[in-house]
Write a protein that holds these residues in place. Structure first.
Motif, PDB file in Angstrom:
ATOM      1  N   ASN A  45       0.811  -1.214   0.000  1.00 60.81           N
ATOM      2  CA  ASN A  45       0.000   0.000   0.000  1.00 60.81           C
ATOM      3  C   ASN A  45       0.849   1.270   0.000  1.00 60.81           C
ATOM      4  O   ASN A  45       0.362   2.359  -0.279  1.00 60.81           O
ATOM      5  CB  ASN A  45      -0.890  -0.015   1.260  1.00 60.81           C
ATOM      6  CG  ASN A  45      -1.977   1.020   1.167  1.00 60.81           C
ATOM      7  OD1 ASN A  45      -2.471   1.315   0.084  1.00 60.81           O
ATOM      8  ND2 ASN A  45      -2.347   1.576   2.307  1.00 60.81           N
ATOM      9  N   GLN A  50       5.150   2.521  -4.944  1.00 65.04           N
ATOM     10  CA  GLN A  50       4.624   2.776  -6.292  1.00 65.04           C
ATOM     11  C   GLN A  50       5.686   3.471  -7.140  1.00 65.04           C
ATOM     12  O   GLN A  50       5.975   3.076  -8.270  1.00 65.04           O
ATOM     13  CB  GLN A  50       3.368   3.654  -6.230  1.00 65.04           C
ATOM     14  CG  GLN A  50       2.174   3.009  -5.554  1.00 65.04           C
ATOM     15  CD  GLN A  50       0.943   3.890  -5.634  1.00 65.04           C
ATOM     16  OE1 GLN A  50       0.951   4.946  -6.277  1.00 65.04           O
ATOM     17  NE2 GLN A  50      -0.137   3.466  -4.986  1.00 65.04           N
ATOM     18  N   ARG A  81      -3.588  -0.355  -6.176  1.00 64.74           N
ATOM     19  CA  ARG A  81      -3.860   1.098  -6.251  1.00 64.74           C
ATOM     20  C   ARG A  81      -3.008   1.782  -7.307  1.00 64.74           C
ATOM     21  O   ARG A  81      -3.384   2.813  -7.866  1.00 64.74           O
ATOM     22  CB  ARG A  81      -3.577   1.770  -4.906  1.00 64.74           C
ATOM     23  CG  ARG A  81      -4.715   1.669  -3.917  1.00 64.74           C
ATOM     24  CD  ARG A  81      -4.737   2.868  -2.989  1.00 64.74           C
ATOM     25  NE  ARG A  81      -3.478   3.056  -2.288  1.00 64.74           N
ATOM     26  CZ  ARG A  81      -3.136   4.199  -1.696  1.00 64.74           C
ATOM     27  NH1 ARG A  81      -3.939   5.238  -1.744  1.00 64.74           N
ATOM     28  NH2 ARG A  81      -1.990   4.314  -1.063  1.00 64.74           N
ATOM     29  N   PHE A  84      -4.972   2.223 -10.435  1.00 63.00           N
ATOM     30  CA  PHE A  84      -6.253   2.941 -10.436  1.00 63.00           C
ATOM     31  C   PHE A  84      -6.206   4.041 -11.508  1.00 63.00           C
ATOM     32  O   PHE A  84      -5.165   4.652 -11.747  1.00 63.00           O
ATOM     33  CB  PHE A  84      -6.521   3.576  -9.066  1.00 63.00           C
ATOM     34  CG  PHE A  84      -7.071   2.611  -8.039  1.00 63.00           C
ATOM     35  CD1 PHE A  84      -6.996   1.235  -8.228  1.00 63.00           C
ATOM     36  CD2 PHE A  84      -7.676   3.077  -6.881  1.00 63.00           C
ATOM     37  CE1 PHE A  84      -7.495   0.345  -7.279  1.00 63.00           C
ATOM     38  CE2 PHE A  84      -8.186   2.199  -5.932  1.00 63.00           C
ATOM     39  CZ  PHE A  84      -8.094   0.835  -6.126  1.00 63.00           C
ATOM     40  N   GLU A  86      -7.131   7.073 -11.697  1.00 61.38           N
ATOM     41  CA  GLU A  86      -6.740   8.449 -11.363  1.00 61.38           C
ATOM     42  C   GLU A  86      -5.435   8.506 -10.581  1.00 61.38           C
ATOM     43  O   GLU A  86      -5.121   9.537  -9.967  1.00 61.38           O
ATOM     44  CB  GLU A  86      -7.856   9.125 -10.566  1.00 61.38           C
ATOM     45  CG  GLU A  86      -9.135   9.378 -11.367  1.00 61.38           C
ATOM     46  CD  GLU A  86      -8.862  10.198 -12.613  1.00 61.38           C
ATOM     47  OE1 GLU A  86      -8.115  11.185 -12.528  1.00 61.38           O
ATOM     48  OE2 GLU A  86      -9.376   9.826 -13.673  1.00 61.38           O
ATOM     49  N   ASN A  87      -4.697   7.405 -10.540  1.00 57.07           N
ATOM     50  CA  ASN A  87      -3.443   7.405  -9.784  1.00 57.07           C
ATOM     51  C   ASN A  87      -2.523   8.528 -10.260  1.00 57.07           C
ATOM     52  O   ASN A  87      -2.414   8.785 -11.463  1.00 57.07           O
ATOM     53  CB  ASN A  87      -2.736   6.046  -9.940  1.00 57.07           C
ATOM     54  CG  ASN A  87      -1.512   5.937  -9.042  1.00 57.07           C
ATOM     55  OD1 ASN A  87      -0.492   6.559  -9.290  1.00 57.07           O
ATOM     56  ND2 ASN A  87      -1.639   5.159  -7.985  1.00 57.07           N
ATOM     57  N   ALA A  88      -1.876   9.173  -9.285  1.00 60.95           N
ATOM     58  CA  ALA A  88      -1.016  10.317  -9.609  1.00 60.95           C
ATOM     59  C   ALA A  88       0.122   9.942 -10.550  1.00 60.95           C
ATOM     60  O   ALA A  88       0.726  10.803 -11.187  1.00 60.95           O
ATOM     61  CB  ALA A  88      -0.452  10.909  -8.319  1.00 60.95           C
ATOM     62  N   LEU A 117     -15.656  -1.191  -2.107  1.00 66.21           N
ATOM     63  CA  LEU A 117     -16.029   0.164  -2.520  1.00 66.21           C
ATOM     64  C   LEU A 117     -17.503   0.304  -2.864  1.00 66.21           C
ATOM     65  O   LEU A 117     -17.993   1.417  -3.046  1.00 66.21           O
ATOM     66  CB  LEU A 117     -15.208   0.584  -3.755  1.00 66.21           C
ATOM     67  CG  LEU A 117     -13.788   1.068  -3.516  1.00 66.21           C
ATOM     68  CD1 LEU A 117     -13.041   1.185  -4.844  1.00 66.21           C
ATOM     69  CD2 LEU A 117     -13.795   2.423  -2.829  1.00 66.21           C
TER      70      LEU A 117
ATOM     71  N   SER B  38      -3.494  11.603  -5.890  1.00 65.31           N
ATOM     72  CA  SER B  38      -4.579  10.654  -6.098  1.00 65.31           C
ATOM     73  C   SER B  38      -4.092   9.215  -6.125  1.00 65.31           C
ATOM     74  O   SER B  38      -3.188   8.861  -6.880  1.00 65.31           O
ATOM     75  CB  SER B  38      -5.271  11.001  -7.427  1.00 65.31           C
ATOM     76  OG  SER B  38      -6.385  10.181  -7.614  1.00 65.31           O
ATOM     77  N   ASP B  39      -4.702   8.368  -5.293  1.00 69.06           N
ATOM     78  CA  ASP B  39      -4.391   6.932  -5.211  1.00 69.06           C
ATOM     79  C   ASP B  39      -2.913   6.651  -4.944  1.00 69.06           C
ATOM     80  O   ASP B  39      -2.430   5.554  -5.211  1.00 69.06           O
ATOM     81  CB  ASP B  39      -4.822   6.209  -6.498  1.00 69.06           C
ATOM     82  CG  ASP B  39      -6.322   6.251  -6.667  1.00 69.06           C
ATOM     83  OD1 ASP B  39      -7.023   6.014  -5.666  1.00 69.06           O
ATOM     84  OD2 ASP B  39      -6.778   6.544  -7.778  1.00 69.06           O
ATOM     85  N   PHE B 101      -9.064   5.931   4.197  1.00 68.21           N
ATOM     86  CA  PHE B 101      -9.494   4.708   3.499  1.00 68.21           C
ATOM     87  C   PHE B 101      -8.781   4.693   2.154  1.00 68.21           C
ATOM     88  O   PHE B 101      -9.210   5.368   1.213  1.00 68.21           O
ATOM     89  CB  PHE B 101     -11.013   4.738   3.320  1.00 68.21           C
ATOM     90  CG  PHE B 101     -11.579   3.510   2.662  1.00 68.21           C
ATOM     91  CD1 PHE B 101     -11.160   2.244   3.032  1.00 68.21           C
ATOM     92  CD2 PHE B 101     -12.556   3.624   1.691  1.00 68.21           C
ATOM     93  CE1 PHE B 101     -11.691   1.120   2.428  1.00 68.21           C
ATOM     94  CE2 PHE B 101     -13.102   2.503   1.083  1.00 68.21           C
ATOM     95  CZ  PHE B 101     -12.666   1.248   1.455  1.00 68.21           C
ATOM     96  N   PRO B 102      -7.671   3.958   2.050  1.00 64.83           N
ATOM     97  CA  PRO B 102      -6.793   4.091   0.869  1.00 64.83           C
ATOM     98  C   PRO B 102      -7.465   3.790  -0.472  1.00 64.83           C
ATOM     99  O   PRO B 102      -6.955   4.204  -1.514  1.00 64.83           O
ATOM    100  CB  PRO B 102      -5.688   3.072   1.153  1.00 64.83           C
ATOM    101  CG  PRO B 102      -5.707   2.875   2.618  1.00 64.83           C
ATOM    102  CD  PRO B 102      -7.139   3.023   3.037  1.00 64.83           C
ATOM    103  N   LEU B 103      -8.575   3.063  -0.458  1.00 62.84           N
ATOM    104  CA  LEU B 103      -9.218   2.759  -1.740  1.00 62.84           C
ATOM    105  C   LEU B 103      -9.976   3.964  -2.292  1.00 62.84           C
ATOM    106  O   LEU B 103     -10.365   3.983  -3.450  1.00 62.84           O
ATOM    107  CB  LEU B 103     -10.178   1.573  -1.589  1.00 62.84           C
ATOM    108  CG  LEU B 103      -9.533   0.228  -1.245  1.00 62.84           C
ATOM    109  CD1 LEU B 103     -10.581  -0.861  -1.235  1.00 62.84           C
ATOM    110  CD2 LEU B 103      -8.430  -0.100  -2.232  1.00 62.84           C
ATOM    111  N   ASP B 104     -10.228   4.963  -1.426  1.00 66.00           N
ATOM    112  CA  ASP B 104     -11.004   6.126  -1.870  1.00 66.00           C
ATOM    113  C   ASP B 104     -10.168   7.381  -1.665  1.00 66.00           C
ATOM    114  O   ASP B 104     -10.114   7.929  -0.572  1.00 66.00           O
ATOM    115  CB  ASP B 104     -12.310   6.198  -1.067  1.00 66.00           C
ATOM    116  CG  ASP B 104     -13.159   7.382  -1.492  1.00 66.00           C
ATOM    117  OD1 ASP B 104     -12.804   8.027  -2.504  1.00 66.00           O
ATOM    118  OD2 ASP B 104     -14.167   7.665  -0.815  1.00 66.00           O
TER     119      ASP B 104
END
Lengths: 150, 451
Positions: A45, A50, A81, A84, A86-88, A117, B38-39, B101-104
Motif C-alpha cells: 500500500n 509505487q 492502487r 487505479f 486516477e493514480n497520480a 467500494l 490521487s491513489d 481509506f486508501p481505496l477512496d
C-alpha cells in the motif's frame, strides 16, 4: 444450423476469455529480441513503493534498451492502487507502456476491492486483468522471468 | 478600493473557474496543503519539523516617554518579551496527513499540532501550551470544486499561505507580522489606569491577546481547485470562516469571507520549491467584536497582490498589501506590554486602531550559487495607521540572509535585519521619533529539520 450457431458462440466466448487473460507465451512474443525478462511485483500500500517499482522498470529499460528487456509489473492486493485510473503516476505508467512495459492487474483483487467500494474499481486503460496476480508471477517465473520485489 | 477589488476579484475567480478546463496534477499551496496525490497517498503519514533558533538585538532601552529607560517592545525577543537575546524553539510541529481509506482518494485529512515557543502557544508572552494549528478534511468529489472543512490556512498573502518550513527567512516582514498575523483582543487598549496615589506600580489592563495569534488560519469551509492548461496552472479559492482565530469557536455572528486567485507559468519541478512564475491576488473581509474598551463591531478588511519567481539559481518575490479597519497599533510608548510607567501613569497595553488604514510591501531576491548555499535579500516597508497623521508610523527593514542546506530536509538560516522606524508626520525631536530611533538591528540564526 443451430449447432453451428452454438459452435460459433462457444468459439467467440473462448476467444474473448483468452483476450481478457493474457497468456505468458503471447507476452514473450511481444518482445522477441529480449535478452532479459523481469517481472516486478507490487503488492504494498506504500506510495513510495509505487514510485520505486516504476523507477526500477524505467531503469531496466534505460540500461538494457526497450528491445532487449521484457518487463511486466504485476499488481495485486493493496498494490493494485498503482493501476487505479486516477493514480497520480498515471502519466508515468502510460510512458512506460509506450516503451513496452506491461501492467497486469489481479482480477481477484479487483473483485474484492469493488466489493469494498460498493462500485467497480476503475483501472487505467494500460492495465490488463489477469486471473490472479500471484499465479501470473509463478507462470512468468516458470518461463524464465526473474522476479524482483522492489 | 477594497470593495472594488472584492467585486472584481470574486468575479474573476468565477470566470476563471468556468472557462478553464482540465484539472491540474501539479501542486501549489492550495493543493499541497489541502489534497493528497490521487491513489498514491498513505493512510497516515507522520511528519513535522523543528526550528531551534537564537535571536539577538542590542537591547537598547526606550529613550523617551513615560516608560523611558525600560525595555522597548521592539528590542526584546517575542513571544516572551523578557530579554534581548535568547535561544528558543521557535516551532516544533508534528502532524499526520493522508487518506484514511486508501481505496477512496476522494477524502483526505490534515492534522498538525504546535509545541514550540511562539504566538500560537504563548500569545503576548502568556501561558504556553501545545495548540492545534491544522485539522481539516477535504472532499474531492466535485470536479473543479474541492471542499475543505476545518481549521487550516486561509487563502491569502503568499507569506502567510506558504509552508513555513520552506520560508527563506526567520522572521516575517513588518507588514505580515503586524497587519496580517492577527491578534485577537477584547478591547482597543484605550483604558487608562493611573497608578494609586500617583506612584508607579503594576496595575491596569495590558490588553493582551485573548487567544493564540491567527497564524494565517481560520476555521470554516473552503471551495478551491486548480486547473492546468499547458504550462499554466490557475487556482482559485473561496472561504467562509469564523474570523476568530484558531482552536476555538466564533465570538460573534459575523463571518469572514476570503477570495484568492492565482495563475502560474510552471517551469518544472514539484512541491514547495516548484519552479515557476506566479501572479496572484487575494482579499478578506470580516468584522471583529470588542467587548471592553471601545466595545463594538469593527471592520477588518485586507487585500493584496503579488508575484513569485523561481527558476534555476534565481528566486524573487513581490507582494503589496493594504488593510482597513482593525489595525494593530503597537504598545503604549513602545513599552513591553504589562510594564508600569515611570511615576504616575498607566500600564503599557496593546493598542488597536479600530478604524485604521495601513499598507505595505516586500521585495525579495535569492540566488543559489551552489545546491548547498543560498543568498537572500529582502526589503519590506509597512505604513501603519496612515489615516491619522500623528499616529502614522513607518517601518522599514532590509534583511540579509544566508541559507546552508545540509540536505533536502535540514538547513541553517542566518539573518541580519537592518531595522528602521519613524513617525513621518512628527518632528524628529518628538518622543515617538526619539523612541523609534532606538530600534536595533537584529541577528538571528535558526536550524530547521523536517521529518
Amino acid at each position: 444450423m443451430k449447432r453451428i450457431h452454438r459452435l460459433l458462440l462457444s468459439v467467440a466466448i473462448a476467444l474473448f476469455a483468452m483476450g481478457s487473460f493474457q497468456t505468458a507465451s503471447a507476452d514473450k512474443e511481444s518482445k522477441p529480441f529480449a535478452e532479459k525478462r523481469v517481472v516486478l511485483q507490487i503488492s504494498d500500500n506504500n506510495p513510495f513503493k509505487q514510485t520505486l517499482v516504476l523507477n526500477v522498470a524505467n531503469n531496466l529499460i534505460k540500461h538494457y534498451g526497450a528491445d532487449k528487456v521484457d518487463v511486466e509489473i504485476v499488481a495485486f492486493g493493496p498494490g493494485l492502487r498503482l493501476l487505479f485510473a486516477e493514480n497520480a503516476n498515471k502519466g508515468r505508467i502510460k510512458s512506460l507502456t509506450d516503451t513496452g512495459v506491461r501492467f497486469s492487474a489481479c482480477q481477484n483483487t479487483i473483485t474484492a476491492m469493488s466489493k469494498a467500494l460498493d462500485e467497480p474499481v476503475k483501472l487505467t486503460s494500460n492495465a490488463v486483468p489477469v486471473s490472479a496476480g500471484v499465479v501470473r508471477i509463478i507462470d512468468l517465473v516458470d518461463q524464465g522471468y526473474q522476479l524482483v520485489k522492489p | 478600493m477594497i470593495r472594488t477589488f472584492k467585486k472584481t476579484g470574486l468575479g474573476a475567480a468565477a470566470v476563471a473557474v468556468t472557462l478553464l478546463a482540465g484539472q491540474a496534477q501539479a501542486a501549489n499551496w492550495l493543493l499541497l496543503q489541502g489534497t493528497e496525490p490521487s491513489d498514491a497517498a498513505p493512510r497516515a503519514k507522520l511528519w513535522g519539523f523543528i526550528q531551534p533558533e537564537y535571536q539577538s538585538t542590542d537591547g537598547t532601552e526606550l529613550a523617551a516617554g513615560p516608560w523611558g529607560g525600560q525595555s522597548a517592545q521592539f528590542n526584546v525577543i517575542p513571544p516572551d518579551l523578557k530579554t534581548d537575546s535568547t535561544f528558543q524553539i521557535r516551532r516544533a510541529r508534528i502532524g499526520v496527513r493522508g487518506i484514511g481509506f486508501p481505496l477512496d482518494s476522494k477524502v483526505n485529512y490534515f492534522f498538525l499540532a504546535e509545541a514550540g515557543n511562539n504566538g500560537i502557544t504563548r500569545p503576548g508572552g502568556g501561558t504556553g501550551s501545545v495548540k492545534l494549528t491544522d485539522a481539516s478534511v477535504t472532499l474531492n468529489h466535485i470536479p473543479g470544486a474541492r471542499i475543505r472543512v476545518g481549521q487550516f490556512k486561509y487563502p491569502g498573502s503568499e507569506e502567510g499561505l506558504q509552508a513555513i518550513h520552506v520560508f527563506d527567512y526567520i522572521n516575517f516582514t513588518n507588514v505580515s507580522f503586524q497587519m496580517m498575523l492577527e491578534r485577537y483582543f477584547n478591547g482597543n487598549g484605550s483604558d487608562t489606569f493611573v497608578t494609586p496615589g500617583g506612584n508607579s506600580g503594576p496595575g491596569g489592563d495590558a490588553n493582551r491577546p485573548n487567544g493564540p495569534v491567527g497564524a494565517f488560519r481560520d476555521i470554516g469551509i473552503q471551495v478551491f481547485d486548480a486547473f492546468r492548461s499547458g504550462d499554466w496552472e490557475t487556482s482559485y479559492a473561496l472561504m467562509y470562516g469564523n474570523g476568530n482565530g484558531i482552536t476555538r469557536s466564533d465570538n460573534d455572528d459575523n463571518k469572514d469571507i476570503y477570495a484568492y486567485l492565482s495563475t502560474e507559468w510552471i517551469f518544472g519541478g514539484k512541491g514547495g520549491r516548484r519552479q515557476g512564475f506566479k501572479m496572484y491576488g487575494w482579499m478578506q473581509d470580516g468584522k471583529r467584536t470588542l467587548t471592553t474598551a471601545g466595545a463594538g463591531e469593527y471592520d477588518r478588511e485586507r487585500w493584496g497582490l503579488g508575484s513569485t519567481y523561481r527558476r534555476g539559481k534565481w528566486r524573487a518575490a513581490f507582494e503589496y498589501m493594504e488593510g482597513e479597519g482593525m489595525i494593530l497599533n503597537g504598545t503604549d510608548g513602545g513599552a513591553v506590554v504589562g510594564s508600569a510607567a515611570n511615576g504616575p501613569g498607566t500600564t503599557a497595553s496593546f493598542n488597536v486602531a479600530t478604524t485604521g488604514e495601513a499598507d505595505g510591501y516586500y521585495v525579495h531576491f535569492g540566488f543559489a550559487p551552489t545546491p548547498k548555499w543560498e543568498l537572500n535579500v529582502r526589503h519590506d516597508v509597512y505604513n501603519r495607521v496612515t489615516n491619522v497623521a500623528a499616529a502614522e508610523r513607518q517601518f522599514e527593514t532590509t534583511t540579509l540572509g544566508v541559507q546552508y542546506f545540509f540536505n533536502k530536509k535540514a538547513r541553517a538560516i542566518l539573518n541580519y535585519e537592518l531595522r528602521d522606524a519613524d513617525a513621518p508626520n512628527l518632528a524628529g525631536t518628538a518622543p515617538p521619533n526619539v523612541i523609534l530611533d532606538e530600534m536595533d538591528d537584529k541577528i538571528s540564526i535558526q536550524l530547521l529539520a523536517i521529518f
